[in-house]
Design a protein around this motif. Structure first.
Motif, PDB file in Angstrom:
ATOM      1  N   CYS A 310    -139.976 -36.688  13.898  1.00 13.34           N
ATOM      2  CA  CYS A 310    -140.268 -37.336  15.180  1.00 13.34           C
ATOM      3  C   CYS A 310    -141.174 -38.551  14.972  1.00 13.34           C
ATOM      4  O   CYS A 310    -141.003 -39.582  15.641  1.00 13.34           O
ATOM      5  CB  CYS A 310    -140.917 -36.345  16.130  1.00 13.34           C
ATOM      6  N   VAL A 325    -139.837 -37.780  21.988  1.00 11.31           N
ATOM      7  CA  VAL A 325    -138.682 -37.607  21.120  1.00 11.31           C
ATOM      8  C   VAL A 325    -138.005 -36.281  21.452  1.00 11.31           C
ATOM      9  O   VAL A 325    -138.664 -35.229  21.481  1.00 11.31           O
ATOM     10  CB  VAL A 325    -139.108 -37.614  19.635  1.00 11.31           C
ATOM     11  N   VAL A 341    -134.910 -40.983  21.969  1.00 12.10           N
ATOM     12  CA  VAL A 341    -136.319 -41.370  22.016  1.00 12.10           C
ATOM     13  C   VAL A 341    -136.548 -42.006  23.377  1.00 12.10           C
ATOM     14  O   VAL A 341    -135.826 -42.927  23.772  1.00 12.10           O
ATOM     15  CB  VAL A 341    -136.692 -42.344  20.885  1.00 12.10           C
TER      16      VAL A 341
END
Length: 385
Positions: A310, A325, A341
């Motif tokens: 992430c 994320v 995202v």
């Protein structure tokens, strides 16, 4: 990160302004975090003023750009529809929104203020095709997609979707609005041969062919029904991804929202559902994070590596101080991929920071304020040395 700050009257303490809708929960939570840090109140710059060319910024302000959602008049100006539950108009919304963000990015510095965010990043984050291509190019694991990146083929309707599914051997896909959010316009499509198609989606089609967002996920079981919805969505731009089977927790499909602030994964929430969409507003419920960690360890995976994934995804957008994320655990909990995202992925009320993240005891908004304060202190230290 530390929640402490200089006194409210100090010229050294950051002065915040937030571009948002005054009644939006996000604006309220952020202003509460600013107040709790001992700073002067964050000034609200309404999106309506931005869209009408009336926004005013002040010297020395740190300007946060927040979501334009939860305001019917703002939605009407951005999307050109009178009913905010309508699905259509996301292409127009994207063009108007990114233009407005660019306007803020010009006006604020011209007034001596600093914008906390990158317009270029926001433009990519709100185009799933571009975002997916950036992540893939950076080596971040993502679901396979035939529409990823700026050079990918455009999708003009259901025949294109059907051909891409066939050509890329993807019998199960997610079809998403390129500029959608909160699962708006998302279809989980399954094909079992010619004419055998079904889809799960929160999209509701009325007798006149108009599309509306619903809080109830429904299932369409004929190719004709699915095709009509896809054809109606296609003019706004579509993105297609392989439907990756998710891991489960207590018999429910599970994924995670990981918030990354200043490059560090600080907050995590598990989302579970009986269907393919885990969004909490569509009936998903929060799962147990300790159980996730245990499952990952038992499968021979690494929770730290999942968080690092992430952080690598967030690093693709260095001008954006906070992203959410969507982390997809594959069946078995051993491997992960990044689904999306989100530029405004921090709305997780009551959730405090992960152990060892530096945001322990802070919610996502307090952690962002603390990060700005830390940066300001570091800048002063460097300047003084």
């Amino acid at each position: 990160m530390s929640p402490s700050a200089s006194s409210p009257g100090s010229t050294e303490a950051p002065r915040f302004a937030v571009v948002g809708n005054p009644d939006n929960r996000r604006v309220t939570f952020f202003r509460e975090a600013v107040r709790a840090a001992g700073l002067r109140p964050a000034r609200v710059v309404p999106w309506l003023r931005v869209l009408r060319g009336e926004a005013v910024f002040r010297p020395g302000e740190s300007v946060r750009i927040d979501s334009p959602g939860e305001n019917a008049e703002v939605e009407r100006l951005l999307r050109g529809v009178d009913d905010p539950t309508r699905v259509e108009g996301s292409g127009r919304w994207y063009a108007a929104f990114t233009s407005a963000v660019d306007a803020v990015a010009r006006a604020a510095p011209a007034a001596g203020a600093e914008v906390l965010g990158s317009p270029a990043d926001i433009a990519v984050l709100f185009d799933k095709r571009l975002c997916h291509g950036v992540l893939d190019g950076a080596g971040v694991p993502v679901p396979a997609s035939p529409t990823s990146g700026p050079g990918a083929p455009a999708v003009h309707g259901w025949p294109d979707v059907r051909e891409l599914m066939r050509g890329h051997r993807m019998p199960r896909v997610f079809v998403k609005l390129a500029h959608g959010s909160s699962a708006s316009g998302v279809l989980a499509v399954e094909s079992a041969g010619p004419g055998r198609v079904r889809a799960s989606t929160s999209v509701e089609r009325d007798a006149e062919g108009r599309l509306f967002n619903s809080l109830r996920v429904r299932r369409y079981t004929t190719e004709r029904e699915v095709g009509r919805i896809v054809d109606a969505l296609a003019p706004d731009g579509l993105h297609i991804e392989r439907w990756v089977p998710k891991a489960s927790q207590r018999g429910r499909a599970a994924d995670l929202r990981i918030v990354v602030i200043g490059g560090r994964a600080t907050h995590a929430v598990v989302r579970t559902s009986t269907g393919p969409m885990t969004n909490l507003h569509l009936g998903g419920v929060r799962g147990d994070l300790d159980e996730v960690r245990a499952a990952v360890s038992a499968a021979g995976g690494s929770w730290r590596e999942a968080l690092s994934m992430c952080e690598r995804a967030a690093a693709c957008f260095p001008g954006t101080p906070c992203v959410g994320v969507d982390l997809l655990p594959t069946a078995g909990w051993r491997r992960f991929a990044v689904g999306e995202v989100n530029a405004f992925g921090d709305l997780l009320p009551g959730l405090t920071g992960l152990p060892g993240s530096g945001a322990e005891g802070l919610d996502t908004y307090a952690a962002q304020v603390a990060a700005v304060l830390d940066r300001a202190r570091n800048h002063r230290a460097v300047t003084a040395s």
